[in-house]
Scaffold this active site. Structure first.
Site, PDB file in Angstrom:
ATOM      1  CE1 TYR A 109      -3.948   1.677  -0.555  1.00  0.00           C
ATOM      2  CE2 TYR A 109      -3.395   2.939   1.390  1.00  0.00           C
ATOM      3  CZ  TYR A 109      -4.167   2.756   0.266  1.00  0.00           C
ATOM      4  OH  TYR A 109      -5.149   3.653  -0.051  1.00  0.00           O
ATOM      5  NE  ARG A 162      -7.813  12.404  -2.745  1.00  0.00           N
ATOM      6  CZ  ARG A 162      -7.267  12.224  -1.553  1.00  0.00           C
ATOM      7  NH1 ARG A 162      -6.968  13.244  -0.793  1.00  0.00           N
ATOM      8  NH2 ARG A 162      -7.009  11.014  -1.103  1.00  0.00           N
ATOM      9  CE  LYS A 180      -7.527   3.397   1.560  1.00  0.00           C
ATOM     10  NZ  LYS A 180      -7.385   4.021   2.879  1.00  0.00           N
ATOM     11  CD  GLU A 251      -9.948   4.942  -0.053  1.00  0.00           C
ATOM     12  OE1 GLU A 251      -8.972   5.600   0.331  1.00  0.00           O
ATOM     13  OE2 GLU A 251     -10.820   4.499   0.715  1.00  0.00           O
ATOM     14  CG  ASP A 252      -7.808   7.818  -3.124  1.00  0.00           C
ATOM     15  OD1 ASP A 252      -7.937   8.370  -2.026  1.00  0.00           O
ATOM     16  OD2 ASP A 252      -6.799   7.142  -3.424  1.00  0.00           O
ATOM     17  CG  ASP A 274     -10.314   5.165   4.695  1.00  0.00           C
ATOM     18  OD1 ASP A 274     -10.473   5.145   5.934  1.00  0.00           O
ATOM     19  OD2 ASP A 274      -9.207   5.039   4.152  1.00  0.00           O
ATOM     20  CG  ASP A 275     -10.106   9.316   0.615  1.00  0.00           C
ATOM     21  OD1 ASP A 275      -9.010   8.806   0.865  1.00  0.00           O
ATOM     22  OD2 ASP A 275     -10.770   9.039  -0.406  1.00  0.00           O
ATOM     23  CG  ASN A 424      -0.464   9.305   2.022  1.00  0.00           C
ATOM     24  OD1 ASN A 424      -1.120   9.470   0.997  1.00  0.00           O
ATOM     25  ND2 ASN A 424      -0.993   8.846   3.138  1.00  0.00           N
TER      26      ASN A 424
END
Length: 599
Positions: A109, A162, A180, A251-252, A274-275, A424
């Site tokens: 990851y 993203r 994930k 996610e993202d 989650d973000d 990150n």
């Protein structure tokens, strides 16, 4: 190929039942044991000649694959090797990650997954999960039915716009859902055969991808506006119909889309982002742990953000909830938050403010007396100097944002400043852990988004706690699915943050680490899952029967990577299929014995 998990009634031993023999077992990553197939299995399953003659233990296999892992010269080479292992022997892959989690998680990851997403079309080997494209918008149900499991427990979905701090990666964003879901299995014991990664391909605006002759995604600009939302609506409707019991993790997605989809669908399908929410919980957990070092209360904290994306939205809201729980009014709590974006401090009279930014924008009268160079563009350093925060959090994806003067200013304002450079991958971090400790003369409490090596200072070795969402979201998903929760609330994330903070030991704090070691992450996820279930029951989102033998039931439901005996059986012959719930009272997914898999 199909297989199921049964229990031998004479020994109560679990085993894999399969109606096929031979090479097909070696081609299926969940039934493949490689050289670990026993003599009995080789006889019964017609495997002689297909494998070298020696029967190896898993320990011997781990030695071999780890030796190969070490031989790979670069992190991306290691990622490709681990992906290949994942594709051929699922159990061995997860056992290697489990045994060497500190070394493996940065490879499978973040941060290496970022480079893997950028080079996805060039390192692609084998399909995993599902790609739902805009062109298939009228056939999404059919696409979903192509997956090997008819009742997956958890979907992680992205549209690739993203990715980490790297932006639009189009179809290459598939590396994130896959990664994930690896963490769901490694960190919370969710069976890998009940998880489904999905990428929604609506095109890309990344010029490099569009010009790449090997790019595997749709080669056109992103679909946006009403057409994009209609596609997302169709996707969610199809998921609800085909997989009515699934948990959907967003996610993202780009900030605006991330917030919009969460708000739009969280009442109609079991889901979270989650973000936004996972990041918030893991950050607030680190703050709870930091309070044990500073000796202060949560209600005493003042927080400045560098960056105002979707994660800032989530962290700010959960931080406010923590302050309110500690005694402040919501208005007082929101007054403890300042956000600084690329245009400077977010002030209420700035035209065109987004809803989130407007919620935390400062009144012009508040800053009228501040000493600043340009009142129309108040810098991060000027904000810190005037607001006097106890906490500085970086979510800007801009390296160098936390420069020496800024860190020294935080150290002048606080005996133990709390500084979290969270962006990150590593190349996007606002500063290095070593710099923050050195510039604060060892007094700053540091947590980072990507892994950093321990730092030596003043004769001490300080472990850098990683503010890793893996401490939170796998346990959230585990708990929500085990409880058959009907909704995932903000309160569940706050209780999850507290549960994780309680796993930080005195030894961790002595090292100035505000997060546990990754080697204890299964135990952390267990505690998070239990906290989520308790809160779900308390809020009426899950049935009270979930509380009976809660901790033991959750522990029994957590899948562990170990080889089971394999027997050749025509369907309905021999053994007894484990009843639903045998893995943990109504657990639908974490152990493979809960499902019948068709490949």
């Amino acid at each position: 190929m199909q297989f199921s998990i049964k229990v031998d009634p004479s020994t109560w031993q679990r085993y894999i039942s399969t109606p096929v023999k031979g090479k097909a077992l070696l081609m299926e990553p969940f039934t493949n044991k490689g050289t670990a197939f026993t003599a009995r299995e080789r006889d019964e399953l017609d495997l002689h000649g297909l494998l070298p003659p020696r029967v190896c233990t898993m320990e011997e296999q781990l030695t071999r694959v780890y030796e190969n892992f070490l031989s790979k010269p670069a992190p991306l080479d290691k990622f490709v090797y681990m992906t290949s292992l994942h594709d051929r022997n699922e159990t061995l892959f997860f056992r290697l990650v489990h045994e060497r989690i500190d070394e493996m998680l940065p490879i499978v990851y973040t941060p290496v997954v970022g480079e893997a997403c950028q080079k996805f079309s060039h390192i692609y080997r084998k399909g995993r999960g599902l790609y739902v494209t805009y062109e298939q918008r009228n056939n999404i149900e059919k696409v979903l039915r192509n997956f090997h499991t008819t009742d997956p427990s958890i979907i992680v979905v992205t549209d690739g716009e993203r990715i980490l701090g790297l932006g639009d990666q189009g179809a290459g964003g598939m590396g994130i859902p896959i990664g994930k879901l690896c963490l769901y299995t490694t960190c919370a014991g969710v069976s890998p055969y009940s998880t489904l990664p999905i990428t929604l391909d609506v095109g890309t605006d990344n010029e490099e991808r569009l010009k790449d002759p090997l790019y595997l995604g749709l080669r056109h600009r992103r679909i946006r506006g009403a057409e994009y939302q209609d596609f997302i609506d169709r996707f969610v409707a199809a998921v609800r119909k085909v997989y009515p019991h699934v948990l959907l993790q967003w996610e993202d997605f780009l900030k605006g889309n991330a917030i919009k989809q969460l708000d739009r669908f969280r009442d109609s399908i079991l889901s979270f982002n989650d973000d936004i929410q996972g990041t918030a919980a893991v950050v607030v957990s680190g703050l709870y742990a930091a309070m044990r070092i500073t000796g202060k209360r949560m209600q005493d904290q003042r927080l400045v953000f560098a960056g105002a994306g979707a994660s800032t939205h989530g962290i700010a809201e959960l931080f406010v909830s923590a302050l309110v729980e500690d005694g402040l009014s919501k208005e007082e709590a929101r007054g403890r938050v300042w956000t600084v974006d690329t245009k400077g401090l977010v002030v209420a009279d700035r035209p065109g403010l987004e809803d989130f930014k407007a919620l935390y924008a400062r009144h012009p009268g508040e800053v009228a007396s501040w000493k600043v160079g340009d009142r129309s563009r108040i810098t991060l350093e000027e904000t810190v100097a005037n607001a006097k925060p106890t906490i500085l959090i970086g979510v800007s994806a801009t390296p160098g944002t936390f420069h020496e003067d800024l860190v020294k200013l935080m150290a002048a304002l606080n005996e133990r400043p709390i500084i979290f450079p969270l962006s990150n991958p590593t190349s996007k971090s606002e500063c290095t852990a070593e710099d923050a400790i050195r510039w604060s003369d060892g007094r700053a409490l540091i947590a980072t988004g990507s892994p950093f090596a321990p730092v030596s200072h003043g004769g001490r070795t300080l472990r850098i706690g990683q503010c890793n969402n893996a401490f939170i979201f796998p346990g959230i998903g585990l708990g929500a699915c085990l409880a058959h929760a009907r909704y995932i609330s903000d309160g569940m994330f706050l209780d999850a943050a507290k549960a994780l903070a309680e796993k930080v030991t005195a030894e961790d704090l002595a090292e100035c680490a505000v997060y546990p070691r990754l080697s204890r992450i299964l135990d952390c996820s267990h505690s998070v899952a239990c906290a989520v279930i308790r809160r779900a029951v308390a809020e009426g989102h899950a049935d009270a029967e979930n509380l009976v033998n809660l901790e033991e039931s959750v522990r029994r439901a957590m899948w562990f990577p170990e080889y089971l005996p394999i027997r050749y059986e025509p369907w309905n012959a021999g053994g007894r299929s484990e009843a639903p719930g045998a893995a943990g009272r109504g657990a639908r997914f974490p152990r493979v014995e809960e499902i019948l898999v068709g490949v």
